[in-house]
Every structure is written in structure tokens, then in C-alpha cells.
Enzyme design. Structure first.
Site, PDB file in Angstrom:
ATOM      1  N   ASN A  10      14.069  33.805  12.007  1.00  0.00           N
ATOM      2  CA  ASN A  10      15.177  34.373  12.773  1.00  0.00           C
ATOM      3  C   ASN A  10      16.484  34.008  12.067  1.00  0.00           C
ATOM      4  OD1 ASN A  10      17.379  34.533  14.643  1.00  0.00           O
ATOM      5  ND2 ASN A  10      15.923  34.584  16.341  1.00  0.00           N
ATOM      6  N   LYS A  13      19.260  32.158  13.981  1.00  0.00           N
ATOM      7  CA  LYS A  13      19.068  30.710  14.088  1.00  0.00           C
ATOM      8  C   LYS A  13      19.391  30.018  12.768  1.00  0.00           C
ATOM      9  CE  LYS A  13      15.485  30.382  17.682  1.00  0.00           C
ATOM     10  NZ  LYS A  13      14.124  29.883  17.976  1.00  0.00           N
ATOM     11  N   ASP A  70      12.359  24.982  19.547  1.00  0.00           N
ATOM     12  CA  ASP A  70      11.852  25.961  20.498  1.00  0.00           C
ATOM     13  C   ASP A  70      12.901  26.029  21.584  1.00  0.00           C
ATOM     14  OD1 ASP A  70       9.943  27.888  21.211  1.00  0.00           O
ATOM     15  OD2 ASP A  70       9.248  26.611  22.828  1.00  0.00           O
ATOM     16  N   PHE A 155      22.727  36.501  19.201  1.00  0.00           N
ATOM     17  CA  PHE A 155      21.426  37.169  19.209  1.00  0.00           C
ATOM     18  C   PHE A 155      20.708  36.785  20.494  1.00  0.00           C
ATOM     19  CE2 PHE A 155      21.020  33.046  17.246  1.00  0.00           C
ATOM     20  CZ  PHE A 155      19.831  32.528  17.735  1.00  0.00           C
ATOM     21  N   TYR A 157      19.500  36.453  24.077  1.00  0.00           N
ATOM     22  CA  TYR A 157      20.067  36.762  25.401  1.00  0.00           C
ATOM     23  C   TYR A 157      21.584  36.561  25.463  1.00  0.00           C
ATOM     24  CZ  TYR A 157      15.211  36.658  27.049  1.00  0.00           C
ATOM     25  OH  TYR A 157      13.869  36.909  27.234  1.00  0.00           O
ATOM     26  N   ARG A 184      21.780  24.728  21.168  1.00  0.00           N
ATOM     27  CA  ARG A 184      21.338  24.317  19.833  1.00  0.00           C
ATOM     28  C   ARG A 184      22.372  23.407  19.176  1.00  0.00           C
ATOM     29  NH1 ARG A 184      20.130  28.919  18.583  1.00  0.00           N
ATOM     30  NH2 ARG A 184      18.015  28.813  19.395  1.00  0.00           N
TER      31      ARG A 184
END
EC number: 3.6.1.66
Length: 202
Positions: A10, A13, A70, A155, A157, A184
Site C-alpha cells: 500500500n 502507508k 495492522d 487513502f 477511510y 499510525r
């Protein structure tokens, strides 16, 4: 330059990790740099279990330091859903827009003040040396689910997640604003305090 592999394909991320680690002399790679490696199946029942599973497995395969996260969205009115199934809430293949549509549909008759939600991130770092236990940290970001999309950034939600602190959707925030309050970003700042000095290259 020391190297760390972020266990994701991703690119949203990957960009967040790269931005948050740019002040360290640390090269960030992703699974795109190792096309022969298959992504680890997320079979854990919690964010922490999935993060450790991914980091540990890939660290052994690549003989490298691996950071795996996660993360997902927890909506109180949906009894904690989408939770660990956030990336595939609307089914396979993973589709951000379909996932957003499903959340909005399930919250269709729910008043804004009852649409409380949070982003949750569990971060695990695994080391190729067998005697080092994985490091695990977590971070959260509280907010509400909007009734429609707002913003073009981010990205997942982000377009429907309202951050009271900024009075904006997460997707309306700049990278710096998001990193300051995101789940994050908060988890990574905790990680900085826990990771050995040789990893951070200080």
C-alpha cells in the site's frame, strides 16, 4: 545507510512511514522491492496478532528488520466493525471506495453524534536475530464518521473520518497535519522511544 522493510504494498502507508522516518538515516523499502515475496495472510483475531504475524514471517524470509502494521477503523455504532476486516469490509478484491460505501450504508439512519469511531494501528517490528523479541506498539485517533466523502488526500477511510481537532475530514489534512494526529503517526512516535539505537541510526 540502515534499512527497514515496511511490510505492505500500500503506497499510501509506505509514504507515511517514509515521511515519519525521514529525519533518521534510514532507508525505507516496501514489498514492492521484493516482488518474489508473497504477502502474509492475516489470520489473527486482533490488530496486534496480525502485525506480529506479518513482521515475524517476513523478517525471517528477508533476513531483515521488518515493520508491519495492522490498522483499521472501529465504529461504535457498528459494534466495532469493520475492525480487523477494514481493508476487505466489502469483500475481495480490496476496494477503498466499496468499503466506504458499505460503512455509509450501514450507518444510514444513525445520527452524527452517535457515529463515533476511531482509527487503530498496531505496529510490530521483527528482527532477523532469533533472540530479539518483536517490538509492539499501538496508536489511536478518535473521530466521527461523516455522512459523505470530503477531501482528496490520504487513502482508505480518510474521506469519511471527521477529526474534531481540525474540524476537517482526515482526507482534507496535509501530510504534516495527518502525521501529527493519525493513529499510525502516534504509534510510530511510540516506536521511536522503544527501538534500539542501532535501528534508528542515532
Amino acid at each position: 545507510m540502515k534499512q527497514v522493510v515496511v511490510a505492505t504494498k500500500n503506497m499510501g502507508k509506505v509514504r507515511e512511514f517514509a515521511e515519519l522516518f525521514e529525519r533518521f538515516d534510514l532507508e525505507v523499502k516496501s514489498l514492492h522491492d521484493f516482488p518474489h515475496i508473497e504477502e502474509v495472510e492475516e489470520t489473527g483475531e486482533t490488530f496486534e496478532e496480525n502485525a506480529i504475524l506479518k513482521a515475524d514471517s517476513l523478517s525471517r524470509q528477508l533476513n531483515a528488520i521488518v515493520i508491519a502494521d495492522d490498522s483499521g477503523l472501529i465504529v461504535d455504532a457498528l459494534n466495532g466493525k469493520p475492525g480487523v476486516y477494514s481493508a476487505r469490509f466489502a469483500g475481495e478484491p480490496k476496494d477503498d471506495q466499496a468499503n466506504i460505501d458499505k460503512v455509509l450504508q450501514e450507518l444510514n439512519d444513525v445520527a452524527f453524534e452517535k457515529r463515533k469511531a476511531r482509527f487503530y494501528c498496531a505496529l510490530a517490528v521483527a528482527f532477523p536475530e532469533g533472540d530479539k523479541k518483536p517490538v509492539i506498539v499501538n496508536g489511536t485517533c478518535e473521530g466521527f464518521i461523516l455522512e459523505q466523502r470530503r477531501g482528496e488526500n490520504g487513502f482508505g477511510y480518510d474521506p469519511i473520518f471527521y477529526v474534531e481537532e481540525y474540524k476537517k475530514a482526515m482526507a482534507e489534512l496535509s501530510s504534516d497535519e495527518k502525521n501529527a494526529i493519525s493513529h499510525r503517526g502516534r504509534a510510530l512516535r511510540k516506536l521511536e522511544e522503544k527501538i534500539p539505537e542501532w535501528f534508528l541510526g542515532e
